[in-house]
Every structure is written in C-alpha cells, then in structure tokens.
Enzyme design. Sequence first.
Site, PDB file in Angstrom:
ATOM      1  N   CYS A 187     -39.367 -25.028  -0.512  1.00 48.11           N
ATOM      2  CA  CYS A 187     -39.277 -23.592  -0.231  1.00 48.11           C
ATOM      3  C   CYS A 187     -38.184 -22.939  -1.087  1.00 48.11           C
ATOM      4  CB  CYS A 187     -38.992 -23.416   1.263  1.00 48.11           C
ATOM      5  SG  CYS A 187     -38.456 -21.784   1.750  1.00 48.11           S
ATOM      6  N   CYS A 224     -35.585 -20.930   0.833  1.00 48.94           N
ATOM      7  CA  CYS A 224     -34.708 -21.860   1.569  1.00 48.94           C
ATOM      8  C   CYS A 224     -33.585 -22.345   0.655  1.00 48.94           C
ATOM      9  CB  CYS A 224     -35.498 -23.060   2.081  1.00 48.94           C
ATOM     10  SG  CYS A 224     -36.802 -22.663   3.262  1.00 48.94           S
TER      11      CYS A 224
END
Length: 103
Positions: free
Chosen positions: A31, A34
């Site tokens: 991600c 993230c």
Amino acid sequence: MSVVTVTKDNFEQEVMKSQKPVLIDFWASWCGPCKMLSPLVDEVAEEALYAKICKINVDEQPELAGVFRVMSIPTLAVLKDGKVISTSVGVQSKAKILKMIEE
C-alpha cells in the site's frame, strides 16, 4: 517509545488491556499511502509517550482487520479502555494523528 507490532496472539494484552490510549495503524506492505503514513506514525510513537502506538498488517492479521471493519488502508483507530473512540482513513498529518490520540 517504539511501535508495537500487534498480532491476534498479543492483541488482548497489548491493545485491550492497555492502561494508555492505543493508536493502531492498519497497513499492508503493498500500500503506497501506508508507506507515506508509516514514518509519521513512527514519529508519533517517539513523541506521544502517553499513548501506545501499534501497527497491524492486514494481510497477516485479516481477523483483526475484520474485527475493526477495516475496508480501506491505511486506517488509524484510537482506543481507550478497549473501546474505539476515533478512526480515520487515508494519510493524515502528524498533528491530526496527535489530536486523535489526545481527544
């Protein structure tokens, strides 16, 4: 204070029984957002000594992601006394993360 990696094996002890407010960062290695949020969460862990900062990898701990109904990542959740008091989805500023914990 360093970030605590939470799994289903230590969740009860690290999160539910914590005497301090707990910030959980739900993330995954693939991600992009993230990866942008992770250094900020690490900085918060060094500064917010009044809270416990945890990370849960949703790919490795799908049961915990399900408990918190995580649909998008990164998701941040703040718990006090084992109850969710605040959540946010997406990259947040360090100031916003600290405010979430302090409320």
